[in-house]
Design an enzyme around this catalytic site. Structure first.
Site, PDB file in Angstrom:
ATOM      1  CD  GLU A  95      -1.009  -0.339   3.720  1.00  0.00           C
ATOM      2  OE1 GLU A  95      -2.146  -0.792   3.557  1.00  0.00           O
ATOM      3  OE2 GLU A  95      -0.534  -0.108   4.824  1.00  0.00           O
ATOM      4  CB  CYS A 109       2.964   7.205   3.313  1.00  0.00           C
ATOM      5  SG  CYS A 109       3.435   5.855   4.387  1.00  0.00           S
ATOM      6  CB  CYS A 116       7.130  -5.590   8.244  1.00  0.00           C
ATOM      7  SG  CYS A 116       8.498  -4.797   9.133  1.00  0.00           S
ATOM      8  CB  CYS A 120       6.678  -3.052  15.989  1.00  0.00           C
ATOM      9  SG  CYS A 120       8.323  -2.632  15.388  1.00  0.00           S
ATOM     10  CB  CYS A 123       3.206  -2.357  13.513  1.00  0.00           C
ATOM     11  SG  CYS A 123       3.182  -2.089  11.731  1.00  0.00           S
ATOM     12  CB  CYS A 343       1.079   1.651   9.700  1.00  0.00           C
ATOM     13  SG  CYS A 343       1.641   3.300   9.930  1.00  0.00           S
TER      14      CYS A 343
END
Ligand code: SAH
Length: 351
Positions: A95, A109, A116, A120, A123, A343
């Site tokens: 995205e 962005c 990923c 974290c 997230c 995010c």
């Protein structure tokens, strides 16, 4: 989509130049192609009218320009935010988000990985795991798509943040090539200082970045002023604890004289105790720093972690405490609530 098995991306400059040379086309033809693609946003080789037909055919035969297919293109009710969900050739979703600020500034962005691996806790992206590093041309095509869209509405893209999906410092080479292309005067010609690379704190990556891109802006996802809390929400802190991270950032500032942006996500009861504001102030006082407080954005599945957003008055209290330490800070405005543009949110649903 076209069969691209034996083709290469039109964004691989040297390959395109070699192809032209091999087939006896003069060097200036590349400049015309470059102009069509990066200045006029033409995506169909047959539509490049400045070059002869045989060259258009040669490009179609050997190159591709469709790394990404647009899956969703949604703009929020207030018109400020556009969420772009792309599908890669490997069918992963990535995205990008366009933010049109009230000041007239436009920021894009972008993502550098599908998924990923950093895990974290707050997230949404990490729930996907790391699917794949994006290739350089997949990063560039996100930018070109947004640049064209903005151009068509009479806007100009000037700011880019690598704050979408993924960790830039572990896909360093592709991210580096994309920055070079975005800032190339003959290509997108954006100013280096208007490009911000955001990292969760991969120290070797920060060191390379310092040497390679002293003009490009750097943001650090800090989120806690001590290792104990940072480790509990960001596993990367086990590998690169704050002491090492801060040393690499001091070195960045010494070499570049550039202010670093520190992101601090505000999660209720996790990292927003008032004592931590003082710790943060002590950690950053005297440094060339700008703290950006990000109200925690809830996403589907969040409830299992039990995270909620810190109340506004506490975020403001953090800000006023930082002032005592002469540390500048801002509170990020959330402008994207109705289209799930925070995010990881949309890709996570699709994936
Ligand atoms: N891996 C890089 C780039 C991703 S940036 C990095 O960590 O910096 C994404 C930014 O959004 C980071 O600052 C991240 O901490 C923040 N973020 C992630 N999840 C969030 C959420 N649920 N609400 C608000 N901000 C979030």
């Amino acid at each position: 989509m076209a069969d691209t098995t034996h083709k290469f991306s039109i964004h691989e400059t040297q390959n395109v130049k070699d192809l032209l040379k091999e087939h006896g086309f003069p060097v200036f033809r590349y400049a015309q192609i470059e102009n069509a693609i990066y200045k006029n946003f033409i995506t169909d080789f047959h539509a490049i009218e400045t070059i002869p037909k045989p060259l258009r055919e040669l490009l179609s035969e050997h190159c591709f320009y469709d790394s990404l297919e647009v899956d969703t293109n949604k703009t929020s009710a207030n018109g400020q935010t556009t969420k772009l969900l792309f599908k890669t050739k490997g069918w992963e979703h990535i995205e990008a988000v366009i933010m049109r600020h009230l000041t007239g500034r436009v920021t894009l962005c972008i993502s550098c990985q599908a998924g990923c691996p950093m895990a974290c806790s707050f997230c949404a992206t990490w729930k996907l795991g790391l699917l794949r590093n994006l290739d350089y041309h997949e990063i560039v095509e996100q930018v070109l798509f947004a640049a064209k869209l903005l151009n068509d509405e009479g806007n100009k893209l000037r700011n880019i943040v690598y704050m979408g999906m993924g960790e830039p410092m572990i896909n360093y080479d592709n991210v580096a090539d994309s920055i070079r292309s975005i800032t190339d005067q003959k290509k997108l010609d954006l100013a280096n200082r208007r490009i911000t690379v955001s990292t969760c704190g991969i120290v070797p990556g920060i060191k390379r970045f310092t040497d390679d891109f002293p003009q490009t802006s750097l943001a650090i996802s800090l989120h806690a002023p001590n290792d104990e809390i940072r480790k509990s929400i960001m596993p990367v802190d086990h590998t690169y604890p704050l002491k090492d991270l801060m040393a690499s950032l001091d070195d960045y500032v010494a070499k570049t004289n550039k202010r670093i942006f520190y992101e601090y996500i505000m999660i209720n009861g996790v990292n927003d105790h008032i004592a931590l504001a003082h710790e943060l102030g002590k950690l950053l006082q005297g440094k060339l720093a700008h703290v950006n407080f990000i109200p925690y954005n809830p996403w589907e599945g969040t409830n299992s972690d039990g995270y909620t957003t810190t109340p506004r008055f506490i975020i403001e209290k953090f800000q006023s405490i930082l002032q005592h330490y002469w540390v500048i800070s801002t509170i990020r405005a959330t402008m994207w609530d109705d289209i799930d543009a925070a995010c990881g949110q949309l890709a996570n649903k699709k994936q």
